[in-house]
Write a protein that holds these residues in place. Structure first.
Motif, PDB file in Angstrom:
ATOM      1  N   GLN A   1       3.778  -1.924   5.858  1.00 26.87           N
ATOM      2  CA  GLN A   1       4.227  -3.186   5.274  1.00 26.87           C
ATOM      3  C   GLN A   1       5.153  -2.937   4.076  1.00 26.87           C
ATOM      4  OE1 GLN A   1       3.076  -5.783   6.917  1.00 26.87           O
ATOM      5  NE2 GLN A   1       4.274  -7.278   5.755  1.00 26.87           N
ATOM      6  N   SER A   2       4.773  -1.959   3.265  1.00 23.02           N
ATOM      7  CA  SER A   2       5.566  -1.735   2.048  1.00 23.02           C
ATOM      8  C   SER A   2       6.857  -0.972   2.326  1.00 23.02           C
ATOM      9  CB  SER A   2       4.729  -0.988   1.013  1.00 23.02           C
ATOM     10  OG  SER A   2       4.350   0.255   1.546  1.00 23.02           O
TER      11      SER A   2
ATOM     12  N   CYS B   1      -1.653   0.103   7.452  1.00 21.85           N
ATOM     13  CA  CYS B   1      -1.120  -1.269   7.360  1.00 21.85           C
ATOM     14  C   CYS B   1      -0.327  -1.451   6.071  1.00 21.85           C
ATOM     15  CB  CYS B   1      -2.253  -2.294   7.389  1.00 21.85           C
ATOM     16  SG  CYS B   1      -2.957  -2.486   9.004  1.00 21.85           S
ATOM     17  N   ARG B   2      -0.919  -1.005   4.974  1.00 21.89           N
ATOM     18  CA  ARG B   2      -0.253  -1.170   3.683  1.00 21.89           C
ATOM     19  C   ARG B   2       1.030  -0.358   3.625  1.00 21.89           C
ATOM     20  NH1 ARG B   2      -2.184   1.952  -1.333  1.00 21.89           N
ATOM     21  NH2 ARG B   2      -0.646   3.319  -0.393  1.00 21.89           N
TER      22      ARG B   2
ATOM     23  N   LEU C   1     -16.628   2.764  11.461  1.00 23.31           N
ATOM     24  CA  LEU C   1     -16.344   1.786  10.403  1.00 23.31           C
ATOM     25  C   LEU C   1     -15.737   2.478   9.189  1.00 23.31           C
ATOM     26  CD1 LEU C   1     -19.439  -0.634  10.290  1.00 23.31           C
ATOM     27  CD2 LEU C   1     -17.255  -0.980  11.375  1.00 23.31           C
ATOM     28  N   PHE C   2     -16.266   3.658   8.882  1.00 20.11           N
ATOM     29  CA  PHE C   2     -15.761   4.404   7.730  1.00 20.11           C
ATOM     30  C   PHE C   2     -14.285   4.749   7.919  1.00 20.11           C
ATOM     31  CE2 PHE C   2     -15.730   7.782   4.542  1.00 20.11           C
ATOM     32  CZ  PHE C   2     -16.555   7.233   3.574  1.00 20.11           C
TER      33      PHE C   2
ATOM     34  N   CYS D   1      -7.943  10.263   2.655  1.00 22.23           N
ATOM     35  CA  CYS D   1      -8.685   9.405   3.607  1.00 22.23           C
ATOM     36  C   CYS D   1      -9.181  10.223   4.804  1.00 22.23           C
ATOM     37  CB  CYS D   1      -7.799   8.269   4.127  1.00 22.23           C
ATOM     38  SG  CYS D   1      -7.433   7.029   2.904  1.00 22.23           S
TER      39      CYS D   1
ATOM     40  N   LEU E   1     -11.946  12.574   3.707  1.00 24.62           N
ATOM     41  CA  LEU E   1     -13.161  11.801   3.428  1.00 24.62           C
ATOM     42  C   LEU E   1     -13.908  11.465   4.729  1.00 24.62           C
ATOM     43  CD1 LEU E   1     -14.366  10.686   0.757  1.00 24.62           C
ATOM     44  CD2 LEU E   1     -13.406   8.472   1.384  1.00 24.62           C
TER      45      LEU E   1
ATOM     46  N   TRP F   1     -10.156  -0.117  -3.518  1.00 26.96           N
ATOM     47  CA  TRP F   1      -8.838   0.399  -3.123  1.00 26.96           C
ATOM     48  C   TRP F   1      -8.236  -0.474  -2.005  1.00 26.96           C
ATOM     49  CZ3 TRP F   1      -7.237   2.562   1.612  1.00 26.96           C
ATOM     50  CH2 TRP F   1      -6.019   3.213   1.582  1.00 26.96           C
TER      51      TRP F   1
ATOM     52  N   ILE G   1      -6.185  -6.141   8.259  1.00 23.55           N
ATOM     53  CA  ILE G   1      -6.636  -5.787   6.907  1.00 23.55           C
ATOM     54  C   ILE G   1      -7.925  -6.544   6.577  1.00 23.55           C
ATOM     55  CG2 ILE G   1      -6.080  -6.143   4.452  1.00 23.55           C
ATOM     56  CD1 ILE G   1      -4.621  -3.824   5.378  1.00 23.55           C
TER      57      ILE G   1
ATOM     58  N   ILE H   1     -21.137   3.801  12.360  1.00 24.11           N
ATOM     59  CA  ILE H   1     -20.912   3.983  10.916  1.00 24.11           C
ATOM     60  C   ILE H   1     -19.666   4.840  10.677  1.00 24.11           C
ATOM     61  CG2 ILE H   1     -21.858   5.079   8.831  1.00 24.11           C
ATOM     62  CD1 ILE H   1     -24.644   4.136   9.770  1.00 24.11           C
TER      63      ILE H   1
ATOM     64  N   LEU I   1     -12.073   3.043   9.108  1.00 26.96           N
ATOM     65  CA  LEU I   1     -11.180   1.885   8.941  1.00 26.96           C
ATOM     66  C   LEU I   1     -10.360   1.981   7.664  1.00 26.96           C
ATOM     67  CD1 LEU I   1     -13.430  -1.058  10.128  1.00 26.96           C
ATOM     68  CD2 LEU I   1     -11.380  -0.204  11.229  1.00 26.96           C
ATOM     69  N   VAL I   2     -10.815   2.826   6.762  1.00 30.64           N
ATOM     70  CA  VAL I   2     -10.048   3.022   5.530  1.00 30.64           C
ATOM     71  C   VAL I   2      -8.639   3.540   5.886  1.00 30.64           C
ATOM     72  CG1 VAL I   2     -10.914   5.368   5.090  1.00 30.64           C
ATOM     73  CG2 VAL I   2     -10.213   3.960   3.212  1.00 30.64           C
TER      74      VAL I   2
ATOM     75  N   VAL J   1      -7.009   2.710   8.617  1.00 33.35           N
ATOM     76  CA  VAL J   1      -6.273   1.541   9.123  1.00 33.35           C
ATOM     77  C   VAL J   1      -5.666   0.764   7.949  1.00 33.35           C
ATOM     78  CG1 VAL J   1      -6.517  -0.660  10.350  1.00 33.35           C
ATOM     79  CG2 VAL J   1      -7.763   1.333  11.135  1.00 33.35           C
ATOM     80  N   VAL J   2      -6.468   0.585   6.899  1.00 34.20           N
ATOM     81  CA  VAL J   2      -5.967  -0.142   5.726  1.00 34.20           C
ATOM     82  C   VAL J   2      -4.759   0.591   5.152  1.00 34.20           C
ATOM     83  CG1 VAL J   2      -6.544  -0.913   3.382  1.00 34.20           C
ATOM     84  CG2 VAL J   2      -8.252  -1.087   5.175  1.00 34.20           C
ATOM     85  N   PHE J   3      -4.865   1.908   5.088  1.00 39.99           N
ATOM     86  CA  PHE J   3      -3.745   2.677   4.539  1.00 39.99           C
ATOM     87  C   PHE J   3      -2.489   2.481   5.379  1.00 39.99           C
ATOM     88  CE2 PHE J   3      -0.913   6.226   4.516  1.00 39.99           C
ATOM     89  CZ  PHE J   3      -0.707   6.436   3.158  1.00 39.99           C
TER      90      PHE J   3
ATOM     91  N   MET K   1       0.134  -6.176  -0.478  1.00 42.07           N
ATOM     92  CA  MET K   1       0.769  -6.725   0.720  1.00 42.07           C
ATOM     93  C   MET K   1       0.964  -8.232   0.628  1.00 42.07           C
ATOM     94  SD  MET K   1      -1.360  -4.484   3.432  1.00 42.07           S
ATOM     95  CE  MET K   1      -0.779  -5.333   4.862  1.00 42.07           C
TER      96      MET K   1
ATOM     97  N   LEU L   1     -20.434  -1.955   5.683  1.00 43.49           N
ATOM     98  CA  LEU L   1     -21.028  -0.618   5.616  1.00 43.49           C
ATOM     99  C   LEU L   1     -21.829  -0.446   4.326  1.00 43.49           C
ATOM    100  CD1 LEU L   1     -20.823   1.688   7.628  1.00 43.49           C
ATOM    101  CD2 LEU L   1     -18.979   2.641   6.288  1.00 43.49           C
TER     102      LEU L   1
ATOM    103  N   GLU M   1      -2.952  10.194  -0.687  1.00 41.71           N
ATOM    104  CA  GLU M   1      -3.939   9.161  -0.306  1.00 41.71           C
ATOM    105  C   GLU M   1      -4.363   9.325   1.147  1.00 41.71           C
ATOM    106  OE1 GLU M   1      -2.847   5.110  -1.140  1.00 41.71           O
ATOM    107  OE2 GLU M   1      -2.622   5.500  -3.272  1.00 41.71           O
TER     108      GLU M   1
END
Lengths: 179, 409
Positions: free
Chosen positions: A103-104, A99-100, A89-90, A48, A51, B296, B18, A86, A92-93, A95-97, B304, B28, A44
């Motif tokens: 956390q997990s 964080c998740r 911002l793209f 990311c 991508l 996703w 998040i 742009i 940021l995917v 960042v989400v990864f 979370m 976007l 993943e």
């Protein structure tokens, strides 16, 4: 610098006991064995990174080539105005990864500390592995950018942002020490 | 409401990174939808305008791409002979010439440009509509009459209200003339570029000058030459058109193509449909990627927050209530996104005013015009669909985790 050396360097950078690391003889095998990442996480995260780089290269490539259609050019120009934002911002995917992911793995990190691991070593391993993955994706992106003759500036900036994300997320791993 | 507030503050906003990341990733995709919809609307408007100009037995000129034109070798005699030729052959023609700067001080301190059109062009193009005043008068005599009746854009109506008479240096006639404001254009009257249908220029800070034969005769070479580039020959025959093209070749040394209605429709249909295809492909590809990322990310956020969700379900919250809360939360995200989008667009429109880019200044709430609102509506529809998909997928994910297991996490 090899991947193992990368790891030692990362431990030193994190303020870790480099001597102890050497003494224990942690190598790439240990890095993989004690990693917080599962294979699916690696897939993943690499996806990311790829991508984001692919998006940036596609942007630059469409700018570089001579687009015959006036219409397409005027359509794309509306995106070129905000290319930096742009791309940012793209990314940021990622960042989400992170964080998740962090956390997990909270419980796992605690368990590792209980069985004798140190938070510094865990953080260093995490940092190093992220760096290796992003570095690999960056190298591939750099080669692609040179091959298609697009600007490497945006890729280098994007890599800088990724390293920043990795550093911040590594700092979040260290927070678990106090829990 | 109390439970909703609790969920927003204590669950969703607890992981602010998040929440913000998902918000911006959705922004976007919204921006992409916005730009694409606006381009589609603008292209359709341009296509409608072209359809008005492209009439039966009419021929629209364009300089052959392979042909060069040596402007410095052309004299006014050459260009005048072309207009004389049209008069001798009794060929009616429509002309529109733009971009001539005129010195007219105004309250917004904008650079004012003149757009010249003759009666034939005015009759064909229904774009020009006025909010106040009278129809354009093409019957004046530029030699005898000291006053030229004009229309002005809405942006000039403050400095030059209806009935104003002002003496200015006319850039095409190259002498002082008196202009009389005979009408005020409706706000945001625009003209599309014939070869890039989505590109527009607005007449809010323009002066519309009616031209007739006498005016053309007195005008300078720049005007006469520019008018020829997009000249439309009306109600004529192919023989006369070919003869005129040959005269142009003799006088200007350049090859002009005159296309029939069918050829023009074929050309513009080709531009229109290929443009639509390009937009559609780019938009769909990027939208699939961005929507995939949004799904996703939302599923990641569920992983979370699963503990909080299941604890609330454990203490008696119904799935239907949770679904409503998720819809409310996403509604809030989309509302913020729409407001950001509105802000970006308003800022972009305002930028034209700051740069004094008179051709692109628009009037409306925050400077937004009809095509912006249509595009925002398209974004809203997309958000409703995306929101439904995200919430149902999140509910599916939450239901998949047994409550006892979720609580233990």
């Amino acid at each position: 610098m090899s991947s193992t050396n990368n790891y030692h360097f990362a431990v030193i950078m994190m303020g870790g006991p480099a001597g102890r690391v050497v003494k224990k003889g942690i190598n790439m095998g240990d890095l993989m064995k004690k990693s917080l990442f599962r294979n699916i996480d690696r897939f993943e995260l690499i996806f990311c990174y790829v991508l984001c780089f692919a998006f940036s290269i596609a942007f630059d490539y469409s700018r570089r080539i001579n687009i015959g259609s006036d219409y397409l050019r005027s359509f794309l120009e509306q995106f070129y105005e905000h290319q930096g934002a742009i791309t940012m911002l793209f990314s940021l995917v990622i960042v989400v990864f992170h964080c998740r992911m962090i956390q997990s793995r909270k419980t796992e990190v605690r368990c590792r500390i209980l069985v004798g691991d140190t938070i510094r070593a865990v953080t260093a391993r995490y940092f190093c592995e992220c760096l290796v993955m992003s570095g690999g994706a960056f190298a591939a992106a750099l080669i692609t950018a040179l091959a298609v003759r697009t600007s490497v500036l945006h890729i280098v900036c994007l890599f800088g942002i990724m390293v920043l994300y990795i550093l911040i997320s590594s700092g979040m791993v260290r927070r678990f020490e106090n829990i | 409401m109390k439970i909703f507030n609790f969920f927003i503050k204590k669950i969703f906003l607890r992981r602010v990174v998040i929440a913000v990341s998902i918000l911006l990733l959705i922004l976007l995709s919204n921006y992409l939808i916005f730009i694409s919809s606006r381009s589609v609307v603008s292209t359709m408007q341009g296509y409608e305008e072209i359809k008005q100009l492209n009439q039966k037995n009419s021929y629209i000129a364009n300089l052959d791409p392979e042909s060069d034109i040596a402007v410095d070798r052309i004299t006014k005699d050459n260009t005048q002979r072309l207009y004389d030729h049209l008069k001798e052959e009794a060929v009616r023609y429509g002309i529109l010439a733009e971009g001539f700067v005129i010195d007219m001080p105004n309250s917004q301190d904008m650079e004012i440009t003149c757009s010249y059109l003759n009666k034939e062009y005015y009759d064909m193009n229904k774009q020009f509509a006025i909010s106040q005043g009278e129809e354009l008068d093409f019957g004046y005599d530029v030699d005898d009459s000291p006053v030229i009746p004009v229309w002005v854009g809405k942006g000039l109506s403050e400095s030059y209200p209806l009935g104003t008479v002002t003496e200015v240096y006319e850039p095409v006639l190259q002498r002082n003339v008196t202009l009389k404001v005979q009408g005020i254009l409706e706000p945001n009257i625009a003209h599309s570029n014939m070869y890039s249908l989505s590109s527009k220029q607005y007449y809010n800070f323009s002066v519309i000058v009616p031209v007739n034969e006498g005016f053309i005769r007195n005008a300078d070479i720049d005007f006469q030459l520019q008018s020829l580039f997009d000249i439309i020959l009306i109600d004529t025959t192919k023989d006369k058109v070919d003869e005129f093209a040959a005269t142009i070749q003799d006088e200007l040394g350049a090859k002009f193509n005159f296309c029939t209605q069918e050829e023009n429709f074929e050309y513009f249909d080709d531009i229109f449909f290929s443009s639509m295809k390009i937009i559609l492909v780019i938009t769909v590809v990027l939208l699939v990627i961005l929507s995939g990322i949004a799904v996703w990310s939302s599923l990641s956020s569920v992983r979370m927050m699963i503990k909080e969700f299941t604890i609330n379900l454990f203490v008696g919250m119904q799935y239907s209530k949770l679904r409503k809360i998720l819809y409310g939360y996403h509604g809030l995200l989309f509302l913020v996104n729409l407001l950001i989008l509105l802000g970006i667009t308003a800022h972009s429109r305002h930028g034209n005013w700051v740069r004094k880019d008179s051709y692109f200044c628009t009037f409306g709430f925050c400077g937004l015009i009809s095509m912006d609102w249509i595009a925002l509506l398209a974004v809203l529809v997309f958000d409703i669909i995306l929101g439904a998909i995200l919430v149902e997928l999140m509910m599916w994910r939450i239901k998949k985790v047994p409550i006892s297991l979720g609580v233990l996490q």
